[in-house]
Design an enzyme around this catalytic site. Sequence first.
Site, mmCIF file in Angstrom:
data_model
loop_
_atom_site.group_PDB
_atom_site.id
_atom_site.type_symbol
_atom_site.label_atom_id
_atom_site.label_comp_id
_atom_site.label_asym_id
_atom_site.label_seq_id
_atom_site.Cartn_x
_atom_site.Cartn_y
_atom_site.Cartn_z
ATOM 1 C CG ASN A 1 -5.115 6.259 3.892
ATOM 2 O OD1 ASN A 1 -6.077 6.972 3.651
ATOM 3 N ND2 ASN A 1 -3.953 6.317 3.731
ATOM 4 C CG HIS B 1 -1.897 1.020 1.291
ATOM 5 N ND1 HIS B 1 -1.453 2.502 1.501
ATOM 6 C CD2 HIS B 1 -3.299 0.981 1.182
ATOM 7 C CE1 HIS B 1 -2.736 3.122 1.650
ATOM 8 N NE2 HIS B 1 -3.717 2.511 1.171
ATOM 9 N N GLY B 2 1.648 1.254 0.852
ATOM 10 C CA GLY B 2 2.808 2.541 0.951
ATOM 11 C C GLY B 2 2.459 3.708 1.824
ATOM 12 C CG ASP B 3 0.184 7.191 3.671
ATOM 13 O OD1 ASP B 3 0.523 7.108 4.592
ATOM 14 O OD2 ASP B 3 -0.820 7.790 3.189
ATOM 15 C CG LEU B 4 -2.088 -0.473 5.830
ATOM 16 C CD1 LEU B 4 -3.294 -0.447 4.758
ATOM 17 C CD2 LEU B 4 -1.484 -1.615 6.362
#
Length: 301
Positions: free
Chosen positions: A199, A192-195
């Site tokens: 979010n 995901h990268g920005d979990l």
Amino acid sequence: MIDVPEKFARGTVQREGRPGAEWIAGLPATVGELLARWECAPDGEVMHGAVGIVVPVRRRAGGAAVLKVSFPHPGNAHEPDAFAAWGGRGAVLLHERADEHFAMLLERVGPSTLAEVEEGDEAVRTAGRISRRLAVPAPPGLPRLRDRAGAWEAELQQAAAELDHAMSRRAVEAAVATVRELGRDQPDTLVHGDLHARNILRADREPWLAVDPKGYAGDLAYDGGTLLTSRVPVLLGSGDLGKALNRTLCVFAEAAEIDPERARRWAQFHAVRAAFWERRHGSFETRGFVPLLDDLAELLV
């Protein structure tokens, strides 16, 4: 014609300058064009995050959806690629995309987020399960996190030399060691990268679905580090931050089926990097978070 939220418009212009002002001026027309192209009608108040707006819509073919339009930036470019790869598995469905406008038509979910779940273990366990479901082979063209390792190392060392900070040399060196030992050898797994909990939203098709991915290829434990650093304000209420951190790591790692030690190391890296970033770029409001990041960086060594 939609009304662009004033707070969003002001923040975009302050952050992006003239390009931001020009983009904001053209945003109503862009939204109008996309609504016509995808045969949708507005169906609620325009919402926004830091870099984009979300317009609730009704599709002519039937069903609720949202139109998301983000400010053009490389960091937003691969969001639709991630959604396409997941195909609705653990994340909202991608119905349409218009990459020239950094725009997507997405499945509509509820406003309630995982951050509102009071039971801490359940929130962390849910995030871990979502992270595992999103761990599919990364499609070609996504940014590989291993390619950023050199820049990360240089960034950490430069910040340590230039900025006044309260972190120990041991904490900074631990973050650099993570980059050298884990950062350069990462799998081609979609992450995901920005979990973080805000979010992950409550939905009907599945209980919880992820939104706002960055779309990276790398180590699944990287997302564990992102989640842990975002949970620190909540964990402070436990009375024993170190113990709460360890429990959170174990719960997430078990649910995500990852090595908790890797998650701990990535979390420590995130804490050090975020502490330096806030010192250099943070606003007056967010700089109050810096001492907490410093403590987190030390506790996770």
